[in-house]
Design an enzyme around this catalytic site. Structure first.
Site, PDB file in Angstrom:
ATOM      1  N   ASP A   1      -6.690   2.640  -3.792  1.00 51.50           N
ATOM      2  CA  ASP A   1      -7.214   1.631  -4.724  1.00 51.50           C
ATOM      3  C   ASP A   1      -8.744   1.610  -4.623  1.00 51.50           C
ATOM      4  O   ASP A   1      -9.297   1.479  -3.530  1.00 51.50           O
ATOM      5  CB  ASP A   1      -6.643   0.254  -4.355  1.00 51.50           C
TER       6      ASP A   1
ATOM      7  N   TYR B   1      -5.866  57.230 -19.833  1.00 56.42           N
ATOM      8  CA  TYR B   1      -4.444  56.895 -19.875  1.00 56.42           C
ATOM      9  C   TYR B   1      -3.782  57.945 -20.770  1.00 56.42           C
ATOM     10  O   TYR B   1      -3.268  57.640 -21.841  1.00 56.42           O
ATOM     11  CB  TYR B   1      -4.204  55.493 -20.446  1.00 56.42           C
TER      12      TYR B   1
ATOM     13  N   ARG C   1       0.847  -1.203   0.000  1.00 56.37           N
ATOM     14  CA  ARG C   1       0.000   0.000   0.000  1.00 56.37           C
ATOM     15  C   ARG C   1       0.882   1.253   0.000  1.00 56.37           C
ATOM     16  O   ARG C   1       1.817   1.369   0.782  1.00 56.37           O
ATOM     17  CB  ARG C   1      -0.895   0.017   1.243  1.00 56.37           C
ATOM     18  N   SER C   2       0.518   2.195  -0.863  1.00 53.84           N
ATOM     19  CA  SER C   2       1.221   3.492  -0.868  1.00 53.84           C
ATOM     20  C   SER C   2       0.283   4.585  -0.365  1.00 53.84           C
ATOM     21  O   SER C   2       0.411   5.049   0.753  1.00 53.84           O
ATOM     22  CB  SER C   2       1.747   3.822  -2.264  1.00 53.84           C
ATOM     23  N   GLY C   3      -0.670   4.980  -1.200  1.00 50.53           N
ATOM     24  CA  GLY C   3      -1.630   6.003  -0.753  1.00 50.53           C
ATOM     25  C   GLY C   3      -2.945   5.411  -0.292  1.00 50.53           C
ATOM     26  O   GLY C   3      -3.797   6.106   0.262  1.00 50.53           O
TER      27      GLY C   3
ATOM     28  N   CYS D   1      -6.244  14.567  -7.428  1.00 52.04           N
ATOM     29  CA  CYS D   1      -6.520  14.429  -5.997  1.00 52.04           C
ATOM     30  C   CYS D   1      -5.201  14.347  -5.237  1.00 52.04           C
ATOM     31  O   CYS D   1      -4.423  13.415  -5.422  1.00 52.04           O
ATOM     32  CB  CYS D   1      -7.351  13.176  -5.750  1.00 52.04           C
TER      33      CYS D   1
HETATM   34  C1  FAD Z   1     -10.094  10.347  -4.659  1.00 55.65           C
HETATM   35  C2  FAD Z   1      -9.405   9.688  -5.825  1.00 55.65           C
HETATM   36  C3  FAD Z   1      -8.987  10.471  -6.893  1.00 55.65           C
HETATM   37  C4  FAD Z   1      -8.328   9.896  -7.970  1.00 55.65           C
HETATM   38  N1  FAD Z   1      -7.935  10.672  -8.998  1.00 55.65           N
HETATM   39  C5  FAD Z   1      -7.261  10.141 -10.020  1.00 55.65           C
HETATM   40  C6  FAD Z   1      -6.776  10.936 -11.089  1.00 55.65           C
HETATM   41  O1  FAD Z   1      -6.960  12.139 -11.107  1.00 55.65           O
HETATM   42  N2  FAD Z   1      -6.096  10.321 -12.091  1.00 55.65           N
HETATM   43  C7  FAD Z   1      -5.854   8.980 -12.099  1.00 55.65           C
HETATM   44  O2  FAD Z   1      -5.189   8.485 -13.006  1.00 55.65           O
HETATM   45  N3  FAD Z   1      -6.311   8.197 -11.107  1.00 55.65           N
HETATM   46  C8  FAD Z   1      -7.001   8.726 -10.073  1.00 55.65           C
HETATM   47  N4  FAD Z   1      -7.434   7.936  -9.066  1.00 55.65           N
HETATM   48  C9  FAD Z   1      -7.138   6.495  -9.118  1.00 55.65           C
HETATM   49  C10 FAD Z   1      -5.747   6.254  -8.517  1.00 55.65           C
HETATM   50  O3  FAD Z   1      -4.755   6.641  -9.446  1.00 55.65           O
HETATM   51  C11 FAD Z   1      -5.565   4.776  -8.235  1.00 55.65           C
HETATM   52  O4  FAD Z   1      -6.529   4.375  -7.314  1.00 55.65           O
HETATM   53  C12 FAD Z   1      -4.150   4.474  -7.708  1.00 55.65           C
HETATM   54  O5  FAD Z   1      -3.873   3.126  -7.875  1.00 55.65           O
HETATM   55  C13 FAD Z   1      -4.014   4.864  -6.251  1.00 55.65           C
HETATM   56  O6  FAD Z   1      -2.691   4.720  -5.850  1.00 55.65           O
HETATM   57  P1  FAD Z   1      -2.389   4.665  -4.280  1.00 55.65           P
HETATM   58  O7  FAD Z   1      -0.949   4.421  -4.124  1.00 55.65           O
HETATM   59  O8  FAD Z   1      -3.007   5.808  -3.597  1.00 55.65           O
HETATM   60  O9  FAD Z   1      -3.271   3.412  -3.893  1.00 55.65           O
HETATM   61  P2  FAD Z   1      -2.944   2.053  -3.185  1.00 55.65           P
HETATM   62  O10 FAD Z   1      -4.270   1.541  -2.774  1.00 55.65           O
HETATM   63  O11 FAD Z   1      -1.908   2.181  -2.147  1.00 55.65           O
HETATM   64  O12 FAD Z   1      -2.352   1.183  -4.379  1.00 55.65           O
HETATM   65  C14 FAD Z   1      -3.066   0.892  -5.515  1.00 55.65           C
HETATM   66  C15 FAD Z   1      -2.530  -0.403  -6.139  1.00 55.65           C
HETATM   67  O13 FAD Z   1      -1.132  -0.238  -6.407  1.00 55.65           O
HETATM   68  C16 FAD Z   1      -0.395  -1.200  -5.616  1.00 55.65           C
HETATM   69  N5  FAD Z   1       0.772  -0.504  -5.076  1.00 55.65           N
HETATM   70  C17 FAD Z   1       0.764   0.543  -4.261  1.00 55.65           C
HETATM   71  N6  FAD Z   1       1.986   0.955  -3.982  1.00 55.65           N
HETATM   72  C18 FAD Z   1       2.820   0.126  -4.628  1.00 55.65           C
HETATM   73  C19 FAD Z   1       4.225   0.007  -4.712  1.00 55.65           C
HETATM   74  N7  FAD Z   1       5.019   0.841  -4.062  1.00 55.65           N
HETATM   75  N8  FAD Z   1       4.765  -0.977  -5.451  1.00 55.65           N
HETATM   76  C20 FAD Z   1       3.962  -1.853  -6.106  1.00 55.65           C
HETATM   77  N9  FAD Z   1       2.624  -1.780  -6.074  1.00 55.65           N
HETATM   78  C21 FAD Z   1       2.051  -0.809  -5.341  1.00 55.65           C
HETATM   79  C22 FAD Z   1      -1.340  -1.623  -4.520  1.00 55.65           C
HETATM   80  O14 FAD Z   1      -1.029  -2.923  -4.007  1.00 55.65           O
HETATM   81  C23 FAD Z   1      -2.671  -1.577  -5.233  1.00 55.65           C
HETATM   82  O15 FAD Z   1      -2.834  -2.741  -6.019  1.00 55.65           O
HETATM   83  C24 FAD Z   1      -8.097   8.496  -7.981  1.00 55.65           C
HETATM   84  C25 FAD Z   1      -8.525   7.711  -6.904  1.00 55.65           C
HETATM   85  C26 FAD Z   1      -9.169   8.292  -5.843  1.00 55.65           C
HETATM   86  C27 FAD Z   1      -9.621   7.444  -4.707  1.00 55.65           C
END
Ligand code: FAD
Length: 450
Positions: free
Chosen positions: A9, A359, A4-6, A70
Site C-alpha cells: 500500500d 542458401y 495486509r497481503s503484500g 512488480c
Molecule cells: C513497487 C510497486 C509496484 C506497483 N506496481 C503496480 C502495478 O504494476 N499495477 C498496479 O495496478 N498497481 C501497482 N502497484 C500498486 C499496488 O497494486 C497497490 O499498492 C496494492 O494495493 C498492493 O497490494 P498489496 O497486497 O501488496 O498491499 P497491502 O498493503 O497488503 O494492501 C493494500 C490494501 O489492500 C488491503 N488488503 C490487503 N489484503 C487484503 C485482503 N486479503 N482482503 C481485504 N483487503 C486487503 C490492505 O488493508 C490495504 O488497504 C504497485 C505498488 C508498488 C509498491
C-alpha cells in the site's frame, strides 16, 4: 485491524496507524492452484504476483495473467483494487479476469461468489477488499500469450531496433507438453552488443510483449556467444573453451535442405494464422527470420554482388533436417519444404522472388551450361543478385570467356562472345545497352543472332 497481503500500500494503510492496532497478515496464505486444462487458477490473497506468474509458468509457457509489473506486490490488495499490468490493453484489468472469490465477512462466514452474492463480489473486484471483509482467495482466468500478436510485433520492430540488437525469430512446430497436440512455437535468440541493463531498457521500451527478464540474459564476450555444441548459433554458450572453435568436425550431422526468401513488409495477422496452420500440417520445415535494417539498409545495393539491402524487413531461412537415410525420405522432406515455400508466396518478395546465394537452392533455376546458359543463368541470377547480375556476367565474360569455371548455378558468359570466341566492341556496347533482366533476355539473344 489492518489487513495486509503484500504490504505494498503506497501510504502504508495495511501496516501503520496513529493508534494501537493489530495486523492480520496473510503472507502465509499463499497457495496457488493452477488448472491448465480449465485455464484458471485459485490464488490466495497472501501470494505475490511473482509467485502467481511462476506457478503459471511451471505449468505452461504460453499462459499468463494480466496483473502488475512488480513481482512483490500482493494479490489481496492488488486484485481487490483493480490492479493492472502491461497486458491491460489486450486483456483488461486483473478484475476483468476474476470469476470467483472467497471472503470472510464481518460475521466470520466464509463466502464464495454464489453465497456472497453479485453485489459483494462486484465490490471486492475493484472497490478494495478491506471495506468489506478479508479476501481469502480469487479464482482467475489465465490468458494465453498470442503467438500471432507476438510474431506480428517482432515484424514491426525487428529491423528498426537499435543496431546493437539482433533478434532472430525461429518458427517451428512442437508437441504440447499439456495435450501432446502439435503446436506452433516462436523462439527469439538475441545477440546484444552491450550490457544486460541497457538491453532490458531497450526491450522494455520496444518489445515488452516478449517479457524478457534480466535472468534470460547472459553477459559474455563476443567469442563466447558461439556455442560449438548447439544447433543454433545464438544460444547461451556451453562450458567449452574458445579453442573448441578450432574443431573442423561438425557438432551434428544430418541430411538437410535449405531455401530462402525476403520479407519486404510485415506479414498480416491473417497470413501468420494461415502459415501457422500450414506448418502444423507439414511439421518439419522451420522458418528462421533474420532481421535486416541497421547497417544492412545503409549500404548501396550495388556495393557488392549481394543486393538485398534497404527495403528488406527480414530474410527467411527454410530449414529441414532429417536423420533417415535414403531417397524416399529425402524426397518426402524436400517435398515438405517445397510446399511451405509455395504457401509463403503471397507474403514474400516478388518479381523476382529473391534468394540468398549461400542458401543454395537448385529449385530456383539450373544452368545446363549449353547454348542457353545466359538465359538460364538469368533465372536464378536475378533472384540472387537482382540488378548486379548483369555486372557479374560482364566480369565473368571478361575473365573466363570460355566458361571454364562453371556449375549448375554459376555466372554465365554473354552468348555471342562465348560462341564466337572473340570480343567485338560494338557487340559489347550493344549487350550492355540492353536490359536483359529475365523477361528480356530472349530479346537480347535474338538481337545478337541477327
Ligand atoms: C513497487 C510497486 C509496484 C506497483 N506496481 C503496480 C502495478 O504494476 N499495477 C498496479 O495496478 N498497481 C501497482 N502497484 C500498486 C499496488 O497494486 C497497490 O499498492 C496494492 O494495493 C498492493 O497490494 P498489496 O497486497 O501488496 O498491499 P497491502 O498493503 O497488503 O494492501 C493494500 C490494501 O489492500 C488491503 N488488503 C490487503 N489484503 C487484503 C485482503 N486479503 N482482503 C481485504 N483487503 C486487503 C490492505 O488493508 C490495504 O488497504 C504497485 C505498488 C508498488 C509498491
Amino acid at each position: 485491524m489492518k489487513t495486509r497481503s503484500g504490504g505494498h500500500d503506497y501510504d502504508g494503510l495495511s501496516y501503520v496507524y496513529d493508534e494501537p492496532f493489530f495486523i492480520l497478515d496473510l503472507f502465509n496464505l499463499r497457495s496457488i492452484q493452477v488448472d491448465i486444462d480449465e485455464e484458471t487458477a485459485w490464488v490466495q490473497a497472501g501470494a505475490t504476483l511473482g509467485e502467481v506468474y511462476y506457478r503459471i509458468y511451471e505449468k505452461s509457457k504460453i499462459h499468463g495473467f494480466p496483473a502488475g509489473v512488480c513481482p512483490t506486490v500482493g494479490v489481496g490488495g492488488h486484485f481487490s483494487g483493480a490492479g493492472y499490468g502491461n497486458m491491460m490493453r489486450k486483456y483488461g484489468l486483473t478484475v476483468d479476469n476474476i470469476i470467483d472469490a472467497e471472503i470472510i465477512d464481518v460475521h466470520g462466514r466464509v463466502l464464495n461468489r454464489t453465497t456472497m452474492g453479485e453485489d459483494l463480489f462486484w465490490a471486492i473486484t475493484g472497490g478494495g477488499g478491506v471495506s468489506f471483509g478479508v479476501v481469502l482467495s480469487y479464482k482467475i482466468i489465465l490468458v494465453q500469450q498470442n503467438l500471432v500478436d507476438l510474431v506480428y510485433k517482432w515484424q514491426e520492430i525487428a529491423d528498426k531496433l537499435d543496431e546493437d540488437i539482433f533478434i532472430r525469430m525461429t518458427l517451428d512446430v512442437i508437441n504440447s507438453t499439456q495435450t501432446a497436440e502439435k503446436i506452433n512455437r516462436a523462439t527469439f535468440n538475441t545477440l546484444f552488443l552491450g550490457d544486460a541493463n541497457r538491453l532490458m531498457k531497450l526491450m522494455n521500451e520496444s518489445f515488452p510483449e516478449l517479457g524478457l527478464q534480466r535472468s534470460d540474459c547472459k553477459e559474455m564476450s563476443w567469442v563466447d556467444s558461439f556455442n560449438p555444441g548447439s544447433k543454433l548459433i545464438l544460444v547461451p554458450p556451453l562450458r567449452t573453451p574458445p579453442t573448441a572453435l578450432l574443431s573442423r568436425v561438425p557438432q551434428w550431422l544430418t541430411h538437410l535442405t535449405r531455401k530462402s526468401d525476403y520479407v519486404k513488409k510485415p506479414i498480416p495477422k491473417s497470413g501468420l494464422e494461415f502459415i501457422f496452420k500450414k506448418m502444423i500440417e507439414l511439421v518439419s520445415p522451420t522458418l528462421a527470420f533474420n532481421p535486416y535494417g541497421g547497417k544492412m539498409a545503409k549500404i548501396e545495393a550495388s556495393a557488392r554482388p549481394f543486393p538485398h539491402r534497404a527495403g528488406n524487413l527480414a530474410k527467411i531461412q527454410y530449414a529441414t533436417n532429417w536423420a533417415e537415410d535414403g531417397v524416399e525420405a529425402a524426397d518426402r522432406y524436400l517435398n515438405l519444404t517445397r510446399q511451405l515455400f509455395h504457401y509463403m508466396t503471397p507474403f514474400v518478395s516478388k518479381n523476382p522472388r529473391q534468394a540468398f546465394l549461400n542458401y543454395r537452392d537448385l529449385d530456383i533455376g539450373v544452368n545446363r551450361n549449353g547454348k542457353n546458359s545466359y538465359i538460364e543463368g538469368g533465372v536464378y541470377g536475378v533472384k540472387y543478385f537482382k540488378g548486379n547480375y548483369e555486372r557479374l556476367v560482364k566480369v565473368k565474360t571478361s575473365v573466363d570467356p570460355q566458361n571454364f569455371f562453371r556449375n549448375e548455378q554459376s555466372i554465365p558468359v554473354y552468348p555471342y562472345i562465348r560462341q564466337q570466341n572473340k570480343t567485338s566492341v560494338s557487340v559489347w556496347d550493344r549487350i550492355m545497352g540492353v536490359d536483359s533482366m529475365l523477361g528480356r533476355s530472349s530479346e537480347l539473344c535474338y538481337n545478337l543472332k541477327v
